[in-house]
Design an enzyme around this catalytic site. Sequence first.
Site, PDB file in Angstrom:
ATOM      1  N   LYS A 296     -14.249  28.128  93.714  1.00  0.00           N
ATOM      2  CA  LYS A 296     -13.485  27.208  92.864  1.00  0.00           C
ATOM      3  C   LYS A 296     -13.667  25.800  93.390  1.00  0.00           C
ATOM      4  O   LYS A 296     -13.957  25.607  94.569  1.00  0.00           O
ATOM      5  CB  LYS A 296     -11.988  27.556  92.904  1.00  0.00           C
ATOM      6  CG  LYS A 296     -11.235  27.036  91.704  1.00  0.00           C
ATOM      7  CD  LYS A 296     -11.318  28.024  90.575  1.00  0.00           C
ATOM      8  CE  LYS A 296     -10.596  27.547  89.341  1.00  0.00           C
ATOM      9  NZ  LYS A 296     -10.446  28.666  88.373  1.00  0.00           N
TER      10      LYS A 296
ATOM     11  N   GLY B 152       1.927  26.538  77.336  1.00  0.00           N
ATOM     12  CA  GLY B 152       0.703  25.823  77.727  1.00  0.00           C
ATOM     13  C   GLY B 152      -0.228  25.809  76.525  1.00  0.00           C
ATOM     14  O   GLY B 152      -0.506  26.850  75.940  1.00  0.00           O
TER      15      GLY B 152
ATOM     16  N   GLY C   2      -3.479  24.216  76.177  1.00  0.00           N
ATOM     17  CA  GLY C   2      -4.845  23.730  76.405  1.00  0.00           C
ATOM     18  C   GLY C   2      -5.805  24.702  75.742  1.00  0.00           C
ATOM     19  O   GLY C   2      -5.457  25.374  74.758  1.00  0.00           O
ATOM     20  N   ASN C   3      -6.993  24.827  76.291  1.00  0.00           N
ATOM     21  CA  ASN C   3      -8.023  25.693  75.690  1.00  0.00           C
ATOM     22  C   ASN C   3      -7.502  27.125  75.503  1.00  0.00           C
ATOM     23  O   ASN C   3      -7.517  27.666  74.391  1.00  0.00           O
ATOM     24  CB  ASN C   3      -9.280  25.666  76.575  1.00  0.00           C
ATOM     25  CG  ASN C   3     -10.318  26.694  76.131  1.00  0.00           C
ATOM     26  OD1 ASN C   3     -10.171  27.890  76.365  1.00  0.00           O
ATOM     27  ND2 ASN C   3     -11.350  26.251  75.448  1.00  0.00           N
ATOM     28  N   ALA C   4      -7.019  27.745  76.580  1.00  0.00           N
ATOM     29  CA  ALA C   4      -6.618  29.154  76.490  1.00  0.00           C
ATOM     30  C   ALA C   4      -5.417  29.327  75.556  1.00  0.00           C
ATOM     31  O   ALA C   4      -5.393  30.230  74.716  1.00  0.00           O
ATOM     32  CB  ALA C   4      -6.301  29.697  77.881  1.00  0.00           C
ATOM     33  N   GLY C   5      -4.422  28.469  75.683  1.00  0.00           N
ATOM     34  CA  GLY C   5      -3.204  28.596  74.871  1.00  0.00           C
ATOM     35  C   GLY C   5      -3.482  28.425  73.382  1.00  0.00           C
ATOM     36  O   GLY C   5      -2.982  29.188  72.551  1.00  0.00           O
TER      37      GLY C   5
HETATM   38  N1  GLU Z   1     -12.062  28.687  85.044  1.00  0.00           N
HETATM   39  C1  GLU Z   1     -12.139  30.001  84.494  1.00  0.00           C
HETATM   40  C2  GLU Z   1     -11.357  30.984  85.339  1.00  0.00           C
HETATM   41  O1  GLU Z   1     -10.445  30.639  86.045  1.00  0.00           O
HETATM   42  C3  GLU Z   1     -13.581  30.424  84.264  1.00  0.00           C
HETATM   43  C4  GLU Z   1     -14.446  30.413  85.483  1.00  0.00           C
HETATM   44  C5  GLU Z   1     -15.929  30.568  85.169  1.00  0.00           C
HETATM   45  O2  GLU Z   1     -16.278  30.709  84.022  1.00  0.00           O
HETATM   46  O3  GLU Z   1     -16.686  30.562  86.140  1.00  0.00           O
HETATM   47  O4  GLU Z   1     -11.565  32.167  85.260  1.00  0.00           O
END
Ligand code: GLU
Length: 416
Positions: A105, A217, A219-222
Site C-alpha cells: 500500500k 461513504g 466515493g467510488n465504492a459507495g
Molecule cells: N485500493 C483497492 C483495495 O484496497 C484496490 C487495490 C488494487 O487494485 O491493487 O483493495
Amino acid sequence: MAELNPFKIAQAQLAEAAEKLGLDDATHEFLRWPRREYRFTLPIRMDNGKTKVFHGYRVQYNNARGPTKGGLRWHPDETIDTVRALAAWMTWKCAVVDIPLGGGKGGVTCNPKEMSEREKERLARAYIRAVGSELGVHRDVPAPDVYTNPQIMAWMMDEYEAMHGHSHPGMITGKPIPLGGSQGRGDATARGGVYIVREALATMKVDPKSTSYAVQGFGNAGQFAATLHAEILGGGKLIAVSDSRGGIINRQGLDPQRVIHHKLETGKVADFPGSEPISNEDLLELEVDVLYPAALENAITGENAERIQAKVICELANGPTTPEADAILHKKGVFLLPDLLANAGGVTVSYFEQVQNTYNYYWSLDDVQAQLDRKMTDAFNAVYAMQQKEKVHMRLAAYLVAVARVAEACKLRGWV
Ligand code: GLU
C-alpha cells in the site's frame, strides 16, 4: 486510543488467527511486520509559486505469493501506520481471493480536495520519481484508493515509462481504458461486494428483491454499491446514504442515479430533494437489511456496535470495524462480510488488468464480470465453509483462510 490505531488492529487480528491456526512463533512474527517500507518527502511547486513539502509512503508488506499489490491513498490523515495496516490487509485480501499477488500500500499525507489538477499531476509524478525504482510489474504494483483515480494512475505510468524508457502498462492498475485499463475495473469493488451479499442472503434464505439498504461513504465504492445492489439483486430499496459532509434519508426509497447526479453537481449528498438529513453516526444504526460502510477506518467501534441493527454488513471500506465491535456484532448475530473478502473485487479486477497488459490482449466486459463473479463466489464459499467448520466470526474465518495460504507460501520458500 490504541484500539483505533489501524496497524495495531491489523496485528491484533493476525494474532487471533495465528493462535487458532497454531502458527509457530517465527512465522507469526514474520507476518506481523512489513517486509519493507519507504518514506520520502515530496517538495511540490504549488500554483501560487510557493513550495510545499508532502510526506509519501510505500509499504511492501509480504511478497511470498507474488509481487506486492495495493492502492495509493491521498488523505490528510495518512500516516505510516495507516499505510502499514492497509498493506497487511492487502496481503490477506489477495490470498483470500486466491490471486497470485502479495500485499502492499502507499499514500501521501495531503488534501486533494484543496489541490488543482496541475498540483495533483506534479505530486503524482514526484511520487514515482521518489519510489518508482522500487515498483514494477514483477515487484510492486499500485492502484487507486481513497482520493486517487485513473487520471492519477495515468500520470504515474507516464512518469514511470519516462524513467525506464519503454512501455510498462502493468506497473500500475486502475488506468483509464485507452491506456491499458480493464473493462469493469471502475465498479469492481462494489460489484464484488454485492456478489458476496447475494451469496450471504442466499444462505440466510432472504429474498434479495425485498431488501432495504444504506450506504455510508459516497466515493467510488459507495456510489456504485448504491446502484449495483438493486441492479444485481433484481430489487431492493436504498434508504439512506452519506458522505463526509453528512447524510440523507428517505424511508420510501432514494433513486441512486439521481443522488449520484446531485453529488456530482453539488459536491455533496446533503440537500437532495425529497430527503431528510441524517448524521453518519445515525445512518450506521438504521434498521436495514444490508449496510455498506464505504468510507474509512473505525466507523463501527465498541461504542456503537451494540446499536447496529443491520442484518448484513458488507465492508466496502478497509478497516471500518474494530476488533471490539467484531465481537459484539458476532454475538448479536449480524452477518458480517469482512473487508478482506467484501471489497476484494477491486484488486481482483486489477489482477485481471495486469494479466491483460502482460498478454497485450483485452477481454470483454462480460468476460471480466463473469470471472469476477466466479472469484468472489469461490472466496465466499471458502470463508463460509471455514466459518461453519470452526464456528468463529466471519472476519476470523477469512483470516484463517488467508493467513494459512500466506504462511504456506512463506514456508515453501524456506523463509520460516
Ligand atoms: N485500493 C483497492 C483495495 O484496497 C484496490 C487495490 C488494487 O487494485 O491493487 O483493495
